[in-house]
Scaffold this motif. Structure first.
Motif, PDB file in Angstrom:
ATOM      1  N   ALA A 132      -3.482   0.187  -5.156  1.00  0.00           N
ATOM      2  CA  ALA A 132      -3.963   0.279  -3.774  1.00  0.00           C
ATOM      3  C   ALA A 132      -3.216   1.368  -3.021  1.00  0.00           C
ATOM      4  N   LEU A 167     -12.399   0.227   3.860  1.00  0.00           N
ATOM      5  CA  LEU A 167     -11.917  -0.085   2.515  1.00  0.00           C
ATOM      6  C   LEU A 167     -12.956   0.406   1.500  1.00  0.00           C
ATOM      7  N   MET A 221     -13.535   0.728  -2.713  1.00  0.00           N
ATOM      8  CA  MET A 221     -13.072   0.417  -4.058  1.00  0.00           C
ATOM      9  C   MET A 221     -13.657   1.443  -5.017  1.00  0.00           C
ATOM     10  N   LEU A 276      -4.969  -6.696   3.797  1.00  0.00           N
ATOM     11  CA  LEU A 276      -5.123  -6.237   2.413  1.00  0.00           C
ATOM     12  C   LEU A 276      -3.853  -6.507   1.613  1.00  0.00           C
ATOM     13  N   LEU A 313       0.846  -1.180   0.000  1.00  0.00           N
ATOM     14  CA  LEU A 313       0.000   0.000   0.000  1.00  0.00           C
ATOM     15  C   LEU A 313       0.884   1.233   0.000  1.00  0.00           C
ATOM     16  N   THR A 357      -9.437   0.969  -8.317  1.00  0.00           N
ATOM     17  CA  THR A 357      -8.472   1.421  -7.320  1.00  0.00           C
ATOM     18  C   THR A 357      -9.007   1.113  -5.931  1.00  0.00           C
ATOM     19  N   LEU A 358      -8.155   0.573  -5.074  1.00  0.00           N
ATOM     20  CA  LEU A 358      -8.521   0.313  -3.686  1.00  0.00           C
ATOM     21  C   LEU A 358      -7.898   1.379  -2.793  1.00  0.00           C
ATOM     22  N   LEU A 405      -3.240  -8.486  -2.239  1.00  0.00           N
ATOM     23  CA  LEU A 405      -3.041  -7.560  -3.358  1.00  0.00           C
ATOM     24  C   LEU A 405      -2.408  -8.209  -4.594  1.00  0.00           C
TER      25      LEU A 405
END
Length: 279
Positions: free
Chosen positions: A69, A88, A90, A58, A20, A38-39, A62
């Motif tokens: 992310a 979270l 998205m 997470l 991340l 996109t997270l 990934l």
């Protein structure tokens, strides 16, 4: 050399496949691409005991998701998309979908893979009755619908929650939105919704239930759609308003019926007159 390249990517805000990237809140919009998923994990730098574990969960999935992310620690931006941290979200293009569920990697992965497309349906005057079948309560199921104006900050903030409800209740409840000031004006008028007023209605089996918009978190919206609507103010769905064309057709049909009846009367009178002459 590889380390330097990694540091360069990190400094540019490019998400690595297995990590991340911490992103400043004011940079988020510029990193959301129209055709990309996109997270974003919203966290706090301190005072959040579950945030580090959620980030680790997470990270663990990934590599299998093929998405960018980021981690964002900005209370103002977080409040726009989520009700608490860790959260979270998205982004499918610019459409935010808020996750609700266990903070586990497998659950995160399932959420991403099953919600690659936004699930909230945009309805208008032409499509509302056809798709919802609200007045008949027929085959399309239950619908949770937000009516909104053009300049509505609360409506914009509600987008991620609505998308989250649609994801959480997929195959159980349809979720939609209607613009009360543009192509959904007549539908809003039908249900007594003012053009600039944000209103959430639930349609089930020919009855419309009004949601208390003082609670706009994902959990409350979901609970309302699956059962708490029974305690809300309700009324039968209003009949479809008559369009000018429908009214004109009704007038023509009425005239035709009257003309047909007059023809029958005249015909009967002629038959009676002929019989009388025969005697």
């Amino acid at each position: 050399m590889l380390l330097l390249y990694t540091v360069f990517l990190w400094s540019c805000g490019v998400a690595l496949a297995s990590d991340l990237v911490v992103l400043a809140g004011d940079m988020l919009e510029s990193h959301l691409l129209e055709s990309k998923t996109t997270l974003v994990l919203f966290t706090k730098a301190s005072g959040c005991s579950t945030c580090p574990a959620a980030a680790d969960e997470l990270r663990s999935v990934l590599p299998s998701l093929d998405v960018q992310a980021y981690s964002v620690q900005d209370e103002k931006i977080t409040a726009r998309y989520a009700d608490r941290v860790p959260a979270l979200v998205m982004f499918v293009g610019h459409a935010p979908v808020l996750y609700e569920g266990p903070l586990l990697g497998d659950a995160f992965a399932e959420f991403v893979t099953t919600n690659r497309e936004p699930r909230v349906v945009a309805l208008n005057d032409a499509s509302f009755e056809h798709l919802t079948q609200a007045s008949t309560g027929a085959t399309t199921g239950d619908w949770l619908v937000m009516f909104h104006g053009l300049s509505c900050d609360r409506c914009e903030a509600l987008e991620s929650r609505l998308q989250g409800v649609a994801a959480k209740l997929r195959n159980r409840v349809m979720v939609a939105k209607v613009s009360s000031e543009t192509d959904g004006r007549e539908t809003a008028k039908r249900f007594g919704v003012a053009p600039t007023q944000m209103t959430i209605l639930f349609f089930r089996q020919g009855v419309v239930y009004t949601y208390d918009v003082s609670r706009l978190d994902l959990t409350s919206l979901s609970a309302f759609a699956v059962g708490l609507y029974k305690d809300a103010p309700s009324r039968p769905v209003p009949e479809l308003p008559q369009t000018p064309l429908m009214l004109a057709l009704q007038v023509v049909a009425g005239v035709a019926v009257v003309a047909y009846i007059l023809m029958l009367i005249v015909s009967k009178q002629r038959e009676a007159a002929q019989k009388k002459k025969g005697f």
